[in-house]
Design an enzyme around this catalytic site. Structure first.
Site, short mmCIF file in Angstrom:
data_model
loop_
_atom_site.label_atom_id
_atom_site.label_comp_id
_atom_site.label_asym_id
_atom_site.label_seq_id
_atom_site.Cartn_x
_atom_site.Cartn_y
_atom_site.Cartn_z
N CYS A 8 38.73 -47.31 -82.46
CA CYS A 8 38.19 -46.93 -81.17
C CYS A 8 36.68 -47.20 -81.40
CB CYS A 8 38.32 -45.45 -81.16
SG CYS A 8 37.45 -44.23 -82.30
N ARG A 14 38.93 -40.63 -81.54
CA ARG A 14 40.31 -40.65 -81.06
C ARG A 14 41.08 -41.48 -82.33
NH1 ARG A 14 38.28 -44.56 -76.23
NH2 ARG A 14 36.76 -44.64 -77.84
N ASP A 124 38.28 -41.11 -74.00
CA ASP A 124 37.21 -40.51 -75.03
C ASP A 124 36.89 -39.17 -74.76
OD1 ASP A 124 35.74 -40.63 -77.05
OD2 ASP A 124 34.68 -42.69 -76.63
P1 4NP Z 1 35.38 -42.32 -80.49
O1 4NP Z 1 34.54 -41.64 -79.58
O2 4NP Z 1 35.30 -43.71 -80.11
O3 4NP Z 1 36.73 -41.93 -79.94
O4 4NP Z 1 35.26 -42.13 -81.99
C1 4NP Z 1 32.67 -41.81 -79.53
C2 4NP Z 1 32.20 -41.28 -80.69
C3 4NP Z 1 30.67 -41.44 -80.75
C4 4NP Z 1 30.13 -42.17 -79.69
C5 4NP Z 1 31.25 -42.75 -78.82
C6 4NP Z 1 32.41 -42.52 -78.58
N1 4NP Z 1 28.76 -42.40 -79.83
O5 4NP Z 1 28.35 -43.02 -78.90
O6 4NP Z 1 28.25 -42.21 -80.79
#
Ligand code: 4NP
Length: 151
Positions: A8, A14, A124
């Site tokens: 991800c 995720r 997300d």
């Molecule tokens: P992930 O969610 O891709 O599912 O781990 C996110 C976690 C952090 C961020 C964006 C999406 N961020 O912008 O820091």
């Protein structure tokens, strides 16, 4: 042994959820000798951090073990070592294709394994705050993915 890497953006919401749901499923089916599962993020922004509290809480409520997790950035080496690279959304998919060599034949989308549900991407929860919705898709996709991998 086949290596599966869930991908991800941040590797805190995720893909860690997918990693530990899949590990749990593999353990319950006594298939630990056949599959190795890990996860990574395309951004590397949370390198070395633990998983998001929402993912951790969801896994704990389901009694799914999630010890020793540390967020890490996806590398060419990890891509090369993996047999399957499974991305959570279209942006992850396109980033992997663009930034890493020789991934096209092992790159898959998580939602392709959850075709019973009407999603083109795993939402997300970093933005939606809805870890239950994300879990519903991930748990179904992991079950279907395991069936696919065992064939
Ligand atoms: P992930 O969610 O891709 O599912 O781990 C996110 C976690 C952090 C961020 C964006 C999406 N961020 O912008 O820091």
């Amino acid at each position: 042994m086949k290596k599966i890497t869930f991908i991800c953006l941040g590797n805190i919401c995720r893909s860690p959820m997918a990693e530990f749901v899949m590990k749990d499923l593999i353990k319950k089916n006594n298939l630990e000798k056949l599959f190795f599962v890990t996860s990574a993020g395309t951004s590397g922004e949370h390198d070395g951090e633990g998983m998001h509290f929402g993912t951790k809480t969801k896994l704990e409520n389901l009694n799914i073990e999630h010890r020793n997790f540390k967020s890490k950035k996806l590398t060419q080496k990890l891509c090369d070592e993996s047999d399957f690279l499974i991305t959570m959304d279209n942006s992850n998919f396109n980033n992997v294709l663009k930034k890493f060599n020789n991934t096209q034949n092992k790159l898959l989308k998580m939602t392709d394994f959850a075709s019973e549900l009407d999603y083109d991407e795993v939402p997300d929860p970093w933005y939606s705050g809805n870890f239950d919705e994300t879990y519903q898709i991930i748990s179904l996709a992991c079950k279907n993915l395991l069936t696919y991998l065992r064939k």
